[in-house]
Design a protein around this motif. Structure first.
Motif, PDB file in Angstrom:
ATOM      1  N   LEU A   8       0.905  -1.168  -0.001  1.00 20.62           N
ATOM      2  CA  LEU A   8      -0.007   0.128  -0.223  1.00 20.62           C
ATOM      3  C   LEU A   8       0.818   1.284   0.155  1.00 20.62           C
ATOM      4  N   THR A   9       0.558   2.137  -0.955  1.00 20.50           N
ATOM      5  CA  THR A   9       1.383   3.363  -0.913  1.00 20.50           C
ATOM      6  C   THR A   9       0.254   4.293  -0.796  1.00 20.50           C
ATOM      7  N   ILE A  10       0.324   5.353   0.347  1.00 20.38           N
ATOM      8  CA  ILE A  10      -0.808   6.230   0.580  1.00 20.38           C
ATOM      9  C   ILE A  10      -0.151   7.605  -0.082  1.00 20.38           C
ATOM     10  N   THR A  11      -1.079   8.667  -0.393  1.00 22.15           N
ATOM     11  CA  THR A  11      -0.869   9.775  -0.876  1.00 22.15           C
ATOM     12  C   THR A  11      -0.949  10.972   0.288  1.00 22.15           C
ATOM     13  N   ALA A  12      -0.624  12.164  -0.136  1.00 16.06           N
ATOM     14  CA  ALA A  12      -0.838  13.489   0.661  1.00 16.06           C
ATOM     15  C   ALA A  12      -2.465  13.719   0.566  1.00 16.06           C
ATOM     16  N   GLU A  13      -3.178  13.311  -0.511  1.00  9.55           N
ATOM     17  CA  GLU A  13      -4.608  13.490  -0.536  1.00  9.55           C
ATOM     18  C   GLU A  13      -5.367  12.558   0.552  1.00  9.55           C
ATOM     19  N   THR A  14      -4.522  11.137   0.703  1.00 11.35           N
ATOM     20  CA  THR A  14      -5.126  10.324   1.455  1.00 11.35           C
ATOM     21  C   THR A  14      -4.978  10.771   3.126  1.00 11.35           C
ATOM     22  N   ILE A  15      -3.869  11.338   3.292  1.00  9.83           N
ATOM     23  CA  ILE A  15      -3.628  11.625   4.657  1.00  9.83           C
ATOM     24  C   ILE A  15      -4.559  12.835   4.901  1.00  9.83           C
ATOM     25  N   THR A  16      -4.504  13.808   4.138  1.00 14.43           N
ATOM     26  CA  THR A  16      -5.435  14.898   4.364  1.00 14.43           C
ATOM     27  C   THR A  16      -7.043  14.647   4.694  1.00 14.43           C
ATOM     28  N   ASP A  84       5.792   6.987   3.706  1.00 11.95           N
ATOM     29  CA  ASP A  84       6.891   5.790   3.407  1.00 11.95           C
ATOM     30  C   ASP A  84       6.019   4.784   3.321  1.00 11.95           C
ATOM     31  N   GLY A  85       5.492   4.579   1.990  1.00 17.24           N
ATOM     32  CA  GLY A  85       4.301   3.369   1.560  1.00 17.24           C
ATOM     33  C   GLY A  85       3.079   3.656   2.591  1.00 17.24           C
ATOM     34  N   PRO A  86       2.713   2.699   3.352  1.00 18.16           N
ATOM     35  CA  PRO A  86       1.555   2.860   4.034  1.00 18.16           C
ATOM     36  C   PRO A  86       1.717   3.603   5.517  1.00 18.16           C
ATOM     37  N   THR A  87       2.877   4.203   5.588  1.00 19.39           N
ATOM     38  CA  THR A  87       3.029   5.040   6.964  1.00 19.39           C
ATOM     39  C   THR A  87       3.122   6.489   6.593  1.00 19.39           C
ATOM     40  N   ALA A  88       2.558   7.314   7.439  1.00 18.63           N
ATOM     41  CA  ALA A  88       2.683   8.840   7.418  1.00 18.63           C
ATOM     42  C   ALA A  88       3.145   9.378   8.526  1.00 18.63           C
ATOM     43  N   VAL A  89       3.850  10.263   8.650  1.00 20.74           N
ATOM     44  CA  VAL A  89       4.459  11.135   9.918  1.00 20.74           C
ATOM     45  C   VAL A  89       3.919  12.473   9.711  1.00 20.74           C
ATOM     46  N   ILE A  90       3.207  13.009  10.820  1.00 22.10           N
ATOM     47  CA  ILE A  90       2.583  14.245  10.843  1.00 22.10           C
ATOM     48  C   ILE A  90       3.060  15.153  12.166  1.00 22.10           C
ATOM     49  N   ARG A 109       0.246   4.304  10.636  1.00 22.35           N
ATOM     50  CA  ARG A 109       0.261   3.239   9.517  1.00 22.35           C
ATOM     51  C   ARG A 109      -1.082   2.948   9.084  1.00 22.35           C
ATOM     52  N   PHE A 110      -1.469   2.804   7.862  1.00 19.89           N
ATOM     53  CA  PHE A 110      -2.667   2.589   7.090  1.00 19.89           C
ATOM     54  C   PHE A 110      -2.559   0.998   6.613  1.00 19.89           C
ATOM     55  N   ARG A 111      -3.780   0.333   6.842  1.00 18.32           N
ATOM     56  CA  ARG A 111      -3.830  -0.740   6.268  1.00 18.32           C
ATOM     57  C   ARG A 111      -4.994  -0.514   4.731  1.00 18.32           C
ATOM     58  N   THR A 112      -5.671   0.347   4.986  1.00 21.04           N
ATOM     59  CA  THR A 112      -6.341   0.760   3.470  1.00 21.04           C
ATOM     60  C   THR A 112      -6.188   2.174   3.565  1.00 21.04           C
ATOM     61  N   PRO A 113      -6.617   2.917   2.348  1.00 20.33           N
ATOM     62  CA  PRO A 113      -6.681   4.434   2.312  1.00 20.33           C
ATOM     63  C   PRO A 113      -7.469   4.956   3.433  1.00 20.33           C
ATOM     64  N   THR A 120       0.635   6.092  16.510  1.00 17.05           N
ATOM     65  CA  THR A 120       1.387   6.278  17.564  1.00 17.05           C
ATOM     66  C   THR A 120       1.328   7.742  17.590  1.00 17.05           C
ATOM     67  N   MET A 121       1.001   8.502  18.955  1.00 14.88           N
ATOM     68  CA  MET A 121       1.223   9.973  19.140  1.00 14.88           C
ATOM     69  C   MET A 121       2.068  10.241  20.352  1.00 14.88           C
ATOM     70  N   VAL A 122       3.066  11.077  20.172  1.00 13.42           N
ATOM     71  CA  VAL A 122       3.703  11.616  21.308  1.00 13.42           C
ATOM     72  C   VAL A 122       3.569  13.041  21.285  1.00 13.42           C
ATOM     73  N   ASN A 123       2.901  13.490  22.709  1.00 15.09           N
ATOM     74  CA  ASN A 123       2.444  14.810  22.950  1.00 15.09           C
ATOM     75  C   ASN A 123       3.477  15.395  23.840  1.00 15.09           C
ATOM     76  N   THR A 124       3.967  16.727  23.597  1.00 15.67           N
ATOM     77  CA  THR A 124       4.764  17.321  24.431  1.00 15.67           C
ATOM     78  C   THR A 124       4.122  18.659  24.758  1.00 15.67           C
ATOM     79  N   GLU A 125       3.839  18.872  25.980  1.00 15.67           N
ATOM     80  CA  GLU A 125       3.007  19.998  26.466  1.00 15.67           C
ATOM     81  C   GLU A 125       4.040  21.183  26.597  1.00 15.67           C
ATOM     82  N   ARG A 126       3.583  22.345  25.916  1.00 21.00           N
ATOM     83  CA  ARG A 126       4.619  23.376  26.065  1.00 21.00           C
ATOM     84  C   ARG A 126       4.408  24.368  27.340  1.00 21.00           C
ATOM     85  N   ASP A 127       5.388  24.939  27.677  1.00 17.61           N
ATOM     86  CA  ASP A 127       5.519  25.617  28.810  1.00 17.61           C
ATOM     87  C   ASP A 127       5.360  27.084  28.518  1.00 17.61           C
TER      88      ASP A 127
END
Length: 130
Positions: A8-16, A84-90, A109-113, A120-127
């Motif tokens: 699977l290769t996703i696109t920017a449109e898929t992510i949006t 990267d293929g089925p995975t997006a970093v945002i 990581r997507f299984r389908t579009p 997986t999300m990492v949150n960092t609180e701003r001071d």
């Protein structure tokens, strides 16, 4: 990762489209909107908090448990960093009236579009005082 996911290769449109639906679900808190984002066996992980929701039903329950602090109002700005293929970093910035401002780093990581199998999300609180 299944062989079909590897191919699977996703696109920017898929992510949006997926992020738009994610934000709609965050606003509505509707179980059908949330369910439409994840596979039945999907995983939702959030650090540094110990959030590990496994399976669509657990994701819905966990998501809905956060409804109260969303009520003060929020907004989210985001940017697609990598596909990267089925995975997006945002990356993004979430601003919550009740909680403060958080820098976000998502790996999706997507299984389908349309359906995410691992979020997986990492949150960092701003001071805000510095």
């Amino acid at each position: 990762m299944t062989s079909s996911t590897r191919d699977l290769t996703i696109t920017a449109e898929t992510i949006t489209a997926w992020v738009d639906r994610y934000l709609t679900a965050w606003r509505s808190n509707d179980p059908d909107d949330i369910a439409a984002l994840f596979t039945e066996d999907g995983e939702y992980h959030e650090g540094p908090y110990e959030t590990d929701w496994i399976g669509r039903a657990e994701i819905i329950d966990g998501w809905q448990s956060r409804w109260d602090w969303q009520q003060g109002g929020w907004d989210f700005d985001w940017e697609l960093v990598l596909i990267d293929g089925p995975t997006a970093v945002i990356t993004g910035v979430g601003r919550y009236a009740k909680l403060g401002t958080f820098d976000n780093h998502w790996t999706v990581r997507f299984r389908t579009p349309e359906l995410c199998e691992n979020f997986t999300m990492v949150n960092t609180e701003r001071d805000e005082n510095n």
